[in-house]
Design an enzyme around this catalytic site. Structure first.
Site, PDB file in Angstrom:
ATOM      1  N   ASP A  83       0.842  -1.196   0.000  1.00  8.78           N
ATOM      2  CA  ASP A  83       0.000   0.000   0.000  1.00  8.78           C
ATOM      3  C   ASP A  83       0.874   1.241   0.000  1.00  8.78           C
ATOM      4  OD1 ASP A  83      -2.203  -1.587   0.174  1.00  8.78           O
ATOM      5  OD2 ASP A  83      -2.903  -0.816   2.103  1.00  8.78           O
TER       6      ASP A  83
ATOM      7  N   LYS B   2       1.992   4.578   1.312  1.00  8.89           N
ATOM      8  CA  LYS B   2       1.850   5.263   2.603  1.00  8.89           C
ATOM      9  C   LYS B   2       1.658   6.743   2.309  1.00  8.89           C
ATOM     10  CE  LYS B   2       3.678   5.502   7.248  1.00  8.89           C
ATOM     11  NZ  LYS B   2       3.150   6.855   7.469  1.00  8.89           N
TER      12      LYS B   2
ATOM     13  N   ARG C 153      -4.302   9.982   9.587  1.00  4.83           N
ATOM     14  CA  ARG C 153      -5.050   8.736   9.728  1.00  4.83           C
ATOM     15  C   ARG C 153      -6.488   9.062  10.134  1.00  4.83           C
ATOM     16  NH1 ARG C 153      -2.996   3.522  11.245  1.00  4.83           N
ATOM     17  NH2 ARG C 153      -4.647   1.985  10.901  1.00  4.83           N
TER      18      ARG C 153
ATOM     19  N   GLU D 296      -6.842   7.400   5.242  1.00  3.60           N
ATOM     20  CA  GLU D 296      -6.165   8.676   5.464  1.00  3.60           C
ATOM     21  C   GLU D 296      -6.884   9.766   4.691  1.00  3.60           C
ATOM     22  OE1 GLU D 296      -2.167   9.261   5.761  1.00  3.60           O
ATOM     23  OE2 GLU D 296      -1.727   7.345   6.727  1.00  3.60           O
TER      24      GLU D 296
ATOM     25  N   PHE E  90      -7.958   2.206   3.074  1.00  5.95           N
ATOM     26  CA  PHE E  90      -7.189   0.989   2.821  1.00  5.95           C
ATOM     27  C   PHE E  90      -7.717  -0.224   3.573  1.00  5.95           C
ATOM     28  CE2 PHE E  90      -4.691   3.707   5.781  1.00  5.95           C
ATOM     29  CZ  PHE E  90      -4.847   2.969   6.947  1.00  5.95           C
TER      30      PHE E  90
ATOM     31  N   ARG F 110       0.873  -3.227  17.103  1.00  2.48           N
ATOM     32  CA  ARG F 110       1.889  -2.969  16.091  1.00  2.48           C
ATOM     33  C   ARG F 110       2.705  -4.257  15.936  1.00  2.48           C
ATOM     34  NH1 ARG F 110       3.842   1.982  14.619  1.00  2.48           N
ATOM     35  NH2 ARG F 110       3.167   2.950  16.567  1.00  2.48           N
TER      36      ARG F 110
ATOM     37  N   LYS G  22       5.911  -0.632   7.692  1.00  2.00           N
ATOM     38  CA  LYS G  22       6.081   0.582   6.897  1.00  2.00           C
ATOM     39  C   LYS G  22       7.547   0.787   6.547  1.00  2.00           C
ATOM     40  CE  LYS G  22       5.991   3.366  11.127  1.00  2.00           C
ATOM     41  NZ  LYS G  22       5.245   4.370  11.904  1.00  2.00           N
TER      42      LYS G  22
END
Length: 545
Positions: free
Chosen positions: A212, A214, A219, A263, A326, A398, A404
């Site tokens: 994806d 970024k 967000r 986002e 997303f 996380r 990322k």
């Protein structure tokens, strides 16, 4: 059950900071939670987690420095502290600064030295006692004698440790089981780990993976139930009235109930992202008064999500932020949290038009991922998020399922001052004031502060080092001779009126001290400004992926 003294929580906080074992910390926290009166659980659990129940108080570091002498005897209860802070948090209008100062002074005047230290940590957001949310979840389970899995699930879905603590300690397991995804109530978003490059990211997620783009935006989590729509930030703040364009786009979808993760960002006329500060500024500006949930027209939709592969898309209306999604967490009565990503994303592609979905592609090799990364950067975005397609939506965590990858900047800067730490860092010099060299004057220009990346070993070393370099110490900040160079990693440069150079570093963190480099060879303010003008990640805010 009687009301608990605030001093008891201060003692627990200090004890938790002093022990290193997880079990010992949980035992201390659980014992404190059990003592709380039902009306004190929300505030008390927040204090034990190192935060205030009120998100905004208007109290800054300057106000905390100018405080009265501590009280000789403890008299504050947890309830009274919560009530006083709640009163401070709603002060507004003419004379509010003086009124807030008076209320804060009155609170601190009633607090003992130990209680003042806890209050400073809570107001300053720097109470690092090792009682993070995961540890509190275990302590809540221990105190309430309920399964820890039930507490963790409820915490992930509600995003509110205080609500979970009250449910567990007052209602037990049945109350916890009643906490589920509720359309309209934000849940803590899934977060991404970091990797230095796409190869390392693929090692975490496995291949094939989904790449994806970024985006360089904020967000957002959008909830719709019928015609009611709410937009939340990563930190679960409601910003619905500030994003009428986002509301209009989601209202136009042919669905009844939906929860979307994505986002929002500002675009220029060519569909490229504007600097993040512009996006953040627009999100902070309230929409027209009297328009419930926004309601502005959607404007032009454009031709697709910005990805370097699908084109740009015009801004949604004049000066509004454009949404790109997303993930899909709920659709028309069906929760999708536990479904694999590939299933959620397939449903997302059916429910939303392509221009509202973030640019993404499947990558099977490091070369393909590198190509996608280069395209994202060329399009002015932050980088990539590499995702494992079989992973569920891991609320609030996380892990390695999302990773990322962003370009990393480093600078060699000079330490200008250091602040004494609080909580676990009490007695150590912690927060560094960072300066870049000014080649015109021979002096240094402050760029901001950081305490990120400091290990206990570095804390011990720098406490000794900066006391040697100290030229002044007011009990809060130690000013030092500008001699020590430190290598700092950061995500980007932002404009900032707070500092004389007009810029500040974003997400600065310590990599290492450079004893091999003298201060007159540190990087210059000109170099910092050049990085900022290059358009590389000029962003700042907590509402990032």
């Amino acid at each position: 059950m009687g009301l608990v003294q605030f001093l008891d929580l201060a003692a627990t906080s200090a004890a938790v900071a002093a022990v290193s074992g997880r079990k010992a910390k949980i035992d201390l926290l659980a014992a404190a939670l059990r003592r709380l009166d039902p009306d004190e659980i929300a505030a008390g659990s927040a204090y034990l987690a190192g935060e205030l129940r009120q998100r905004q108080t208007g109290v800054g570091y300057a106000a905390l420095r100018d405080r009265p002498a501590p009280a000789a005897e403890a008299s504050l209860t947890v309830r009274e502290v919560d009530e006083r802070i709640a009163e401070i948090s709603v002060v507004a209008g003419a004379g509010s600064q003086a009124r807030r100062r008076d209320l804060l002074g009155s609170l601190f005047a009633k607090a003992t030295g130990d209680e003042q230290r806890l209050l400073i940590g809570l107001f300053g957001g720097e109470l690092r006692q090792g009682a993070q949310a995961g540890l509190l979840a275990d302590a809540i389970a221990r105190a309430a004698e309920v399964p820890v899995t039930a507490v963790r699930r409820a915490l992930l879905l509600s995003g509110d440790l205080k609500k979970v603590a009250v449910a567990a300690l007052v209602g037990g397991a049945p109350a916890l089981s009643g906490i589920s995804l509720q359309v309209g109530t934000p849940l803590t978003p899934m977060l991404a780990a970091s990797a230095p490059d796409v190869g390392a990211a693929l090692l975490s997620t496995g291949a094939p993976a989904t790449a994806d783009v970024k985006l360089d935006g904020i967000r957002i989590q959008v909830h719709r139930s019928g015609d009611e729509i709410a937009v939340f930030t990563r930190s679960l703040d409601d910003i619905t009235s500030r994003l009428p364009g986002v509301v209009a786009e989601v209202r136009a979808l042919p669905v009844s109930e939906i929860v979307l993760d994505g986002e929002a960002m500002a675009l220029d006329a060519n569909g490229r992202p504007r600097p993040f500060q512009e996006t953040s500024s627009r999100a902070a500006t309230r929409g027209p008064a009297g328009k419930k949930n926004g309601g502005a027209p959607a404007g032009n939709k454009g031709s697709g999500a910005p990805a370097g592969e699908k084109g740009g898309g015009a801004p949604v209306g004049s000066g509004e932020l454009r949404p790109y999604f997303f993930d899909l967490l709920h659709l028309d009565g069906t929760d999708l949290l536990d479904e694999p990503g590939r299933v959620r994303w397939a449903v997302l592609s059916e429910a939303l038009p392509a221009e509202l979905i973030v640019g993404r592609r499947t990558v099977e090799t490091e070369e393909q991922a590198a190509e996608a990364f280069a395209a994202a950067i060329a399009a002015g975005q932050e980088g990539l998020v590499i995702k494992a397609p079989e992973a569920p939506y891991d609320v609030g965590r996380r892990g390695s399922a999302w990773v990322k990858v962003k370009p990393r900047h480093t600078l060699d800067l000079v330490v200008l001052a250091v602040e004494w730490g609080h909580g676990r860092r009490k007695g150590w010099l912690s927060n560094l004031h960072l300066g870049a060299r000014d080649p015109l004057t021979g002096g240094f220009v402050m760029l901001g502060k950081t305490f990120k990346g400091l290990t206990d070993e570095l804390l011990r070393w720098q406490t000794e080092r900066f006391q040697e370099l100290a030229v002044a110490d007011n009990g809060w900040v130690v000013t030092v001779r500008p001699e020590q160079v430190v290598e700092i990693a950061f995500d980007g440069v932002q404009t900032s009126p707070r500092y004389p150079g007009g810029v500040a570093l974003r997400f600065a963190r310590v990599l290492r001290y450079r004893d091999d480099k003298p201060a007159d060879q540190a990087d210059t303010i000109d170099m910092v400004i050049t990085i900022g003008n290059g358009g590389a990640d000029q962003s700042a805010a907590s509402d990032r992926t």
